[in-house]
Design an enzyme around this catalytic site. Sequence first.
Site, mmCIF file in Angstrom:
data_model
loop_
_atom_site.group_PDB
_atom_site.id
_atom_site.type_symbol
_atom_site.label_atom_id
_atom_site.label_comp_id
_atom_site.label_asym_id
_atom_site.label_seq_id
_atom_site.Cartn_x
_atom_site.Cartn_y
_atom_site.Cartn_z
ATOM 1 N N CYS A 7 0.926 -1.133 -0.004
ATOM 2 C CA CYS A 7 0.019 0.135 -0.197
ATOM 3 C C CYS A 7 0.810 1.300 0.073
ATOM 4 C CB CYS A 7 -0.972 0.093 1.404
ATOM 5 S SG CYS A 7 -0.257 0.087 2.960
ATOM 6 N N ASN A 10 2.368 1.304 4.369
ATOM 7 C CA ASN A 10 2.512 0.211 5.239
ATOM 8 C C ASN A 10 2.202 0.062 6.529
ATOM 9 O OD1 ASN A 10 5.534 -2.074 5.750
ATOM 10 N ND2 ASN A 10 3.205 -2.492 5.114
ATOM 11 N N CYS A 12 -1.599 0.871 7.386
ATOM 12 C CA CYS A 12 -2.863 0.331 7.521
ATOM 13 C C CYS A 12 -3.281 -0.772 6.696
ATOM 14 C CB CYS A 12 -3.952 1.813 7.049
ATOM 15 S SG CYS A 12 -3.539 3.282 7.878
ATOM 16 N N ARG A 13 -3.281 -0.727 5.403
ATOM 17 C CA ARG A 13 -3.976 -1.756 4.594
ATOM 18 C C ARG A 13 -2.955 -3.042 4.462
ATOM 19 N NH1 ARG A 13 -4.885 2.092 -0.324
ATOM 20 N NH2 ARG A 13 -3.107 3.021 0.644
ATOM 21 N N SER A 14 -1.546 -2.738 4.013
ATOM 22 C CA SER A 14 -0.807 -3.660 3.687
ATOM 23 C C SER A 14 -0.560 -4.597 4.841
ATOM 24 C CB SER A 14 0.427 -3.555 2.809
ATOM 25 O OG SER A 14 1.131 -2.580 3.416
ATOM 26 N N ASP A 123 -8.354 3.340 1.653
ATOM 27 C CA ASP A 123 -7.489 3.746 2.544
ATOM 28 C C ASP A 123 -8.302 4.503 3.695
ATOM 29 O OD1 ASP A 123 -5.529 4.861 4.050
ATOM 30 O OD2 ASP A 123 -4.608 6.309 2.380
HETATM 31 P P1 4NP Z 1 -1.754 2.864 4.156
HETATM 32 O O1 4NP Z 1 -2.417 4.244 4.619
HETATM 33 O O2 4NP Z 1 -1.410 3.156 2.652
HETATM 34 O O3 4NP Z 1 -2.826 1.768 3.879
HETATM 35 O O4 4NP Z 1 -0.653 2.507 5.258
HETATM 36 C C1 4NP Z 1 -1.766 5.205 4.685
HETATM 37 C C2 4NP Z 1 -0.891 5.508 5.656
HETATM 38 C C3 4NP Z 1 -0.220 6.859 5.683
HETATM 39 C C4 4NP Z 1 -0.741 7.803 4.760
HETATM 40 C C5 4NP Z 1 -1.582 7.572 3.828
HETATM 41 C C6 4NP Z 1 -2.041 6.230 3.835
HETATM 42 N N1 4NP Z 1 0.078 9.240 4.878
HETATM 43 O O5 4NP Z 1 -0.359 10.060 4.211
HETATM 44 O O6 4NP Z 1 1.000 9.477 5.984
#
Ligand code: 4NP
Length: 155
Positions: A7, A10, A12-14, A123
């Site tokens: 993602c 790294n 939340c989703r992955s 997300d």
């Molecule tokens: P992820 O979510 O890609 O599912 O881990 C996010 C985590 C952090 C951010 C965006 C999405 N950020 O903008 O910091």
Amino acid sequence: MKVLMVCLGNICRSPIAEELFRDACQKIGLQVQVDSAGTASYHIGKAPDSRMIRTASNFGHDISTLRARQFKPSDFELFDVIFAMDDENFSDLRKLANKEEYASKIYRFQDYAEVLVPDFVPDPYYGTQKDFEHTFDIVRTSAIKIAEKIKNKQS
Ligand code: 4NP
């Protein structure tokens, strides 16, 4: 078989895809090694988002010891299949794939699971606890479908 979930951050989703896919494979006796990474460098070394740790914990999963890392081009050599959580992750990975062999390893998670609604993993980072639970549900359903699909292909 080595599988990488990707993602943006790294956190939340992955990480939850890593955990739930590993769990789904274990339950059906499919041998896999699973890891996860982010296309961005923002959160390197951090634990998953506390809201996803809590959501996972509510469903009996511990992801608190996972640590974020950034995707690196050598991952194209190390992994057999690379799953992108959304279109942005997919196109970022495709840009890094400088060989057709590498590009052919990248799949959209929801495409591979053959889940059309939603057709990407949302997300939840800027959302609420409810959004984290929604993402968890989507990932769990698809992780089970993907594990079964790979098992069927092998037999
Ligand atoms: P992820 O979510 O890609 O599912 O881990 C996010 C985590 C952090 C951010 C965006 C999405 N950020 O903008 O910091």
